[in-house]
Design an enzyme around this catalytic site. Sequence first.
Site, PDB file in Angstrom:
ATOM      1  N   ASP A  30      40.324  35.038   5.741  1.00 29.38           N
ATOM      2  CA  ASP A  30      41.214  35.336   4.616  1.00 29.38           C
ATOM      3  C   ASP A  30      40.498  36.279   3.642  1.00 29.38           C
ATOM      4  O   ASP A  30      39.310  36.138   3.372  1.00 29.38           O
ATOM      5  CB  ASP A  30      41.605  34.031   3.900  1.00 29.38           C
ATOM      6  N   ASN A  88      51.866  26.936   4.777  1.00 30.84           N
ATOM      7  CA  ASN A  88      52.797  27.147   3.672  1.00 30.84           C
ATOM      8  C   ASN A  88      54.074  27.761   4.239  1.00 30.84           C
ATOM      9  O   ASN A  88      54.008  28.730   5.006  1.00 30.84           O
ATOM     10  CB  ASN A  88      52.175  28.081   2.631  1.00 30.84           C
ATOM     11  N   GLY A  94      55.024  27.945  -1.046  1.00 36.46           N
ATOM     12  CA  GLY A  94      54.027  28.895  -1.548  1.00 36.46           C
ATOM     13  C   GLY A  94      53.641  29.962  -0.543  1.00 36.46           C
ATOM     14  O   GLY A  94      52.578  30.578  -0.669  1.00 36.46           O
ATOM     15  N   GLN A  95      54.521  30.220   0.429  1.00 39.17           N
ATOM     16  CA  GLN A  95      54.214  31.247   1.435  1.00 39.17           C
ATOM     17  C   GLN A  95      54.389  32.631   0.820  1.00 39.17           C
ATOM     18  O   GLN A  95      55.459  32.930   0.277  1.00 39.17           O
ATOM     19  CB  GLN A  95      55.138  31.083   2.650  1.00 39.17           C
ATOM     20  N   SER A  96      53.340  33.459   0.900  1.00 40.59           N
ATOM     21  CA  SER A  96      53.442  34.808   0.329  1.00 40.59           C
ATOM     22  C   SER A  96      53.525  35.885   1.401  1.00 40.59           C
ATOM     23  O   SER A  96      53.990  36.986   1.117  1.00 40.59           O
ATOM     24  CB  SER A  96      52.253  35.081  -0.603  1.00 40.59           C
ATOM     25  N   HIS A 101      51.599  31.545   9.638  1.00 38.71           N
ATOM     26  CA  HIS A 101      50.138  31.461   9.732  1.00 38.71           C
ATOM     27  C   HIS A 101      49.679  30.065   9.349  1.00 38.71           C
ATOM     28  O   HIS A 101      50.303  29.394   8.524  1.00 38.71           O
ATOM     29  CB  HIS A 101      49.453  32.496   8.837  1.00 38.71           C
ATOM     30  N   LEU A 102      48.568  29.673   9.942  1.00 40.77           N
ATOM     31  CA  LEU A 102      47.877  28.450   9.558  1.00 40.77           C
ATOM     32  C   LEU A 102      46.648  28.846   8.761  1.00 40.77           C
ATOM     33  O   LEU A 102      45.916  29.760   9.162  1.00 40.77           O
ATOM     34  CB  LEU A 102      47.436  27.668  10.800  1.00 40.77           C
TER      35      LEU A 102
HETATM   36  P1  5GP Z   1      50.291  32.310   2.129  1.00 38.64           P
HETATM   37  O1  5GP Z   1      50.297  32.340   0.622  1.00 38.64           O
HETATM   38  O2  5GP Z   1      51.397  33.162   2.702  1.00 38.64           O
HETATM   39  O3  5GP Z   1      50.273  30.935   2.709  1.00 38.64           O
HETATM   40  O4  5GP Z   1      48.908  32.934   2.567  1.00 38.64           O
HETATM   41  C1  5GP Z   1      48.704  34.293   2.756  1.00 38.64           C
HETATM   42  C2  5GP Z   1      47.212  34.501   2.793  1.00 38.64           C
HETATM   43  O5  5GP Z   1      46.969  35.785   3.320  1.00 38.64           O
HETATM   44  C3  5GP Z   1      46.521  34.456   1.424  1.00 38.64           C
HETATM   45  O6  5GP Z   1      45.525  33.439   1.435  1.00 38.64           O
HETATM   46  C4  5GP Z   1      45.929  35.850   1.268  1.00 38.64           C
HETATM   47  O7  5GP Z   1      44.657  35.835   0.647  1.00 38.64           O
HETATM   48  C5  5GP Z   1      45.865  36.351   2.695  1.00 38.64           C
HETATM   49  N1  5GP Z   1      46.027  37.787   2.851  1.00 38.64           N
HETATM   50  C6  5GP Z   1      46.999  38.566   2.317  1.00 38.64           C
HETATM   51  N2  5GP Z   1      46.870  39.842   2.711  1.00 38.64           N
HETATM   52  C7  5GP Z   1      45.764  39.864   3.519  1.00 38.64           C
HETATM   53  C8  5GP Z   1      45.113  40.917   4.229  1.00 38.64           C
HETATM   54  O8  5GP Z   1      45.510  42.087   4.219  1.00 38.64           O
HETATM   55  N3  5GP Z   1      44.013  40.582   4.956  1.00 38.64           N
HETATM   56  C9  5GP Z   1      43.536  39.290   5.006  1.00 38.64           C
HETATM   57  N4  5GP Z   1      42.449  39.064   5.752  1.00 38.64           N
HETATM   58  N5  5GP Z   1      44.133  38.281   4.338  1.00 38.64           N
HETATM   59  C10 5GP Z   1      45.228  38.565   3.607  1.00 38.64           C
END
Ligand code: 5GP
Length: 115
Positions: A30, A88, A94-96, A101-102
């Site tokens: 991450d 998420n 809280g999925q962004s 993904h896990l």
């Molecule tokens: P979510 O909030 O969707 O559960 O998690 C998304 C995760 O993706 C976040 O922890 C964020 O730091 C990570 N992330 C977002 N963009 C990138 C990227 O371009 N590269 C990597 N390695 N991680 C990313």
Amino acid sequence: MNDCVFCRIASGEIPATIVKRTPEAVAFRDLNPQAPVHVLVIPTQHVDSAAQATGDAGEALLGKTMRLAVEVAHDLGLDGPGYRLVANTGVDGGQSVPHFHLHLLGGRRMDWPPG
Ligand code: 5GP
Ligand code: ZN
């Protein structure tokens, strides 16, 4: 999907620190780690979230992604101390990034309940 950041990581178009890869899934660090170990594990094939992973194909996708996460946890020495796997899902989850993904989190004691 061309506009999906995780599809672009899976294809190698966007650089990431890859930890392990199978034909069906990819594990990478991450960008903004929340624990000493913070690895994201994604299916190579795009699906928005766990909620969209339906039917036999969805079952295989979820299973193979989970399998890789468990293998990476083992490889990184987390079987003994333990770890957390998080998916998420959607707005309240809280999925962004809308590519399933896990989060594999380890290397410190986790709190419960999560925020
Ligand atoms: P979510 O909030 O969707 O559960 O998690 C998304 C995760 O993706 C976040 O922890 C964020 O730091 C990570 N992330 C977002 N963009 C990138 C990227 O371009 N590269 C990597 N390695 N991680 C990313
Ligand atoms: Zn994608």
